[in-house]
Design a protein around this motif. Structure first.
Motif, PDB file in Angstrom:
ATOM      1  N   ARG A 183      98.350  37.861-119.017  1.00  0.00           N
ATOM      2  CA  ARG A 183      98.096  37.923-117.582  1.00  0.00           C
ATOM      3  C   ARG A 183      97.474  36.644-117.035  1.00  0.00           C
ATOM      4  O   ARG A 183      97.531  36.392-115.832  1.00  0.00           O
ATOM      5  CB  ARG A 183      97.170  39.109-117.315  1.00  0.00           C
ATOM      6  CG  ARG A 183      97.034  39.483-115.882  1.00  0.00           C
ATOM      7  CD  ARG A 183      96.088  40.663-115.761  1.00  0.00           C
ATOM      8  NE  ARG A 183      95.925  41.032-114.383  1.00  0.00           N
ATOM      9  CZ  ARG A 183      96.123  42.244-113.929  1.00  0.00           C
ATOM     10  NH1 ARG A 183      96.491  43.190-114.744  1.00  0.00           N
ATOM     11  NH2 ARG A 183      95.947  42.505-112.661  1.00  0.00           N
TER      12      ARG A 183
ATOM     13  N   ALA B 260      99.727  34.571-114.803  1.00  0.00           N
ATOM     14  CA  ALA B 260     100.394  35.190-113.659  1.00  0.00           C
ATOM     15  C   ALA B 260      99.960  34.572-112.331  1.00  0.00           C
ATOM     16  O   ALA B 260     100.796  34.131-111.547  1.00  0.00           O
ATOM     17  CB  ALA B 260     100.150  36.694-113.658  1.00  0.00           C
ATOM     18  N   ALA B 261      98.681  34.512-112.071  1.00  0.00           N
ATOM     19  CA  ALA B 261      98.191  33.983-110.788  1.00  0.00           C
ATOM     20  C   ALA B 261      98.475  32.496-110.614  1.00  0.00           C
ATOM     21  O   ALA B 261      98.896  32.082-109.527  1.00  0.00           O
ATOM     22  CB  ALA B 261      96.703  34.274-110.636  1.00  0.00           C
TER      23      ALA B 261
ATOM     24  N   TRP C 170     102.159  32.517-109.667  1.00  0.00           N
ATOM     25  CA  TRP C 170     102.512  33.285-108.476  1.00  0.00           C
ATOM     26  C   TRP C 170     102.126  32.560-107.186  1.00  0.00           C
ATOM     27  O   TRP C 170     102.963  32.310-106.328  1.00  0.00           O
ATOM     28  CB  TRP C 170     101.846  34.659-108.550  1.00  0.00           C
ATOM     29  CG  TRP C 170     101.961  35.479-107.325  1.00  0.00           C
ATOM     30  CD1 TRP C 170     101.019  35.669-106.375  1.00  0.00           C
ATOM     31  CD2 TRP C 170     103.100  36.235-106.896  1.00  0.00           C
ATOM     32  NE1 TRP C 170     101.479  36.495-105.386  1.00  0.00           N
ATOM     33  CE2 TRP C 170     102.763  36.861-105.684  1.00  0.00           C
ATOM     34  CE3 TRP C 170     104.365  36.438-107.418  1.00  0.00           C
ATOM     35  CZ2 TRP C 170     103.644  37.665-104.974  1.00  0.00           C
ATOM     36  CZ3 TRP C 170     105.238  37.256-106.720  1.00  0.00           C
ATOM     37  CH2 TRP C 170     104.878  37.855-105.519  1.00  0.00           C
TER      38      TRP C 170
ATOM     39  N   GLY D 156     105.484  34.181-112.594  1.00  0.00           N
ATOM     40  CA  GLY D 156     104.170  34.819-112.497  1.00  0.00           C
ATOM     41  C   GLY D 156     104.272  36.331-112.416  1.00  0.00           C
ATOM     42  O   GLY D 156     103.514  37.061-113.056  1.00  0.00           O
ATOM     43  N   ALA D 157     105.233  36.823-111.640  1.00  0.00           N
ATOM     44  CA  ALA D 157     105.441  38.275-111.533  1.00  0.00           C
ATOM     45  C   ALA D 157     105.877  38.856-112.869  1.00  0.00           C
ATOM     46  O   ALA D 157     105.454  39.958-113.251  1.00  0.00           O
ATOM     47  CB  ALA D 157     106.464  38.581-110.447  1.00  0.00           C
TER      48      ALA D 157
ATOM     49  N   TRP E 247     102.888  39.218-115.103  1.00  0.00           N
ATOM     50  CA  TRP E 247     102.078  40.344-114.665  1.00  0.00           C
ATOM     51  C   TRP E 247     102.718  41.668-115.110  1.00  0.00           C
ATOM     52  O   TRP E 247     102.017  42.566-115.594  1.00  0.00           O
ATOM     53  CB  TRP E 247     101.922  40.311-113.147  1.00  0.00           C
ATOM     54  CG  TRP E 247     101.078  41.420-112.628  1.00  0.00           C
ATOM     55  CD1 TRP E 247      99.721  41.507-112.634  1.00  0.00           C
ATOM     56  CD2 TRP E 247     101.554  42.637-112.049  1.00  0.00           C
ATOM     57  NE1 TRP E 247      99.327  42.700-112.081  1.00  0.00           N
ATOM     58  CE2 TRP E 247     100.433  43.410-111.719  1.00  0.00           C
ATOM     59  CE3 TRP E 247     102.823  43.131-111.776  1.00  0.00           C
ATOM     60  CZ2 TRP E 247     100.541  44.651-111.121  1.00  0.00           C
ATOM     61  CZ3 TRP E 247     102.927  44.375-111.188  1.00  0.00           C
ATOM     62  CH2 TRP E 247     101.794  45.118-110.862  1.00  0.00           C
TER      63      TRP E 247
ATOM     64  N   ALA F 120     102.082  42.189-118.786  1.00  0.00           N
ATOM     65  CA  ALA F 120     100.700  42.625-119.022  1.00  0.00           C
ATOM     66  C   ALA F 120     100.519  44.098-118.657  1.00  0.00           C
ATOM     67  O   ALA F 120      99.818  44.840-119.356  1.00  0.00           O
ATOM     68  CB  ALA F 120      99.728  41.758-118.225  1.00  0.00           C
ATOM     69  N   VAL F 121     101.172  44.538-117.597  1.00  0.00           N
ATOM     70  CA  VAL F 121     101.092  45.949-117.199  1.00  0.00           C
ATOM     71  C   VAL F 121     101.724  46.834-118.270  1.00  0.00           C
ATOM     72  O   VAL F 121     101.180  47.889-118.626  1.00  0.00           O
ATOM     73  CB  VAL F 121     101.750  46.167-115.817  1.00  0.00           C
ATOM     74  CG1 VAL F 121     101.959  47.630-115.523  1.00  0.00           C
ATOM     75  CG2 VAL F 121     100.897  45.527-114.739  1.00  0.00           C
TER      76      VAL F 121
ATOM     77  N   ALA G 125      93.290  43.489-116.604  1.00  0.00           N
ATOM     78  CA  ALA G 125      92.582  43.362-115.337  1.00  0.00           C
ATOM     79  C   ALA G 125      91.076  43.486-115.541  1.00  0.00           C
ATOM     80  O   ALA G 125      90.621  43.928-116.595  1.00  0.00           O
ATOM     81  CB  ALA G 125      93.050  44.446-114.364  1.00  0.00           C
TER      82      ALA G 125
END
Length: 187
Positions: A16, A19-20, A23, A128-129, A132, A135-136, A183
């Motif tokens: 993760r 990701a940011a 993104w 990035g998505a 994420w 990671a989810v 998270a």
């Protein structure tokens, strides 16, 4: 580390962490690129960018997921002497080691706007998505098994599913300062 302990980083946090930084600069590059008419025109560029976003997000989310699941299935219990690395430290280390690649990717996305407006930025945002989403998925796997997956920090050079990683370590669901999926843990 005393008596054979290793520093361990959360697998989902490492995934993760990228990701940011992909993104938000991707969306910024797409927004700036949408202002430039480009060689193909805005409409074609943004439609190509939307397609690239979907393809890139799917490719990144599915890439090496079989290796992640094999490593997770063969995970062993973390030793009592192992040191669990904080989420903030893991994220900071990942981003610092890749800051120049992230800057080059942003500049390439901006530069591609002169050919296909917004497409490079949306492709970057798609990466990035995808991270994420991966990671989810790892977080759902952790929640389903009620364990957290950890990887030795000294094996992270090629990523959390790279060749140097032989097995993950597991702890209980309450260990560490990150929730399943990487998270921040809500108090």
């Amino acid at each position: 580390m005393g008596r054979g302990g290793q520093a361990l980083a959360r697998v989902a946090v490492v995934v993760r962490a990228g990701a940011a930084p992909l993104w938000w600069p991707g969306l910024l590059a797409a927004g700036v690129g949408a202002l430039v008419p480009g060689m193909t025109g805005r409409r074609i560029g943004l439609l190509a960018g939307a397609a690239l976003f979907l393809v890139t997000a799917a490719a990144v989310a599915l890439a090496r997921y079989g290796r992640y699941t094999r490593l997770a299935d063969g995970a062993v219990r973390a030793a009592r002497a192992d040191f669990l690395q904080d989420r903030a430290v893991t994220v900071r280390n990942w981003r610092r080691s890749r800051r120049w690649w992230l800057l080059l990717a942003f500049l390439a996305a901006l530069g591609s706007s002169f050919v296909l407006p917004g497409a490079g930025g949306l492709c970057l945002a798609g990466a990035g998505a995808g991270l994420w989403l991966k990671a989810v998925r790892l977080g759902r796997r952790e929640s389903g098994r009620e364990v957290l997956l950890w990887v030795p920090v000294d094996r992270l050079a090629k990523g959390p599913a790279g060749r140097p990683v032989e097995a993950y370590r597991i702890t209980g669901i309450a260990a560490g300062d990150a929730a399943p999926g990487g998270a921040r843990r809500r108090r």
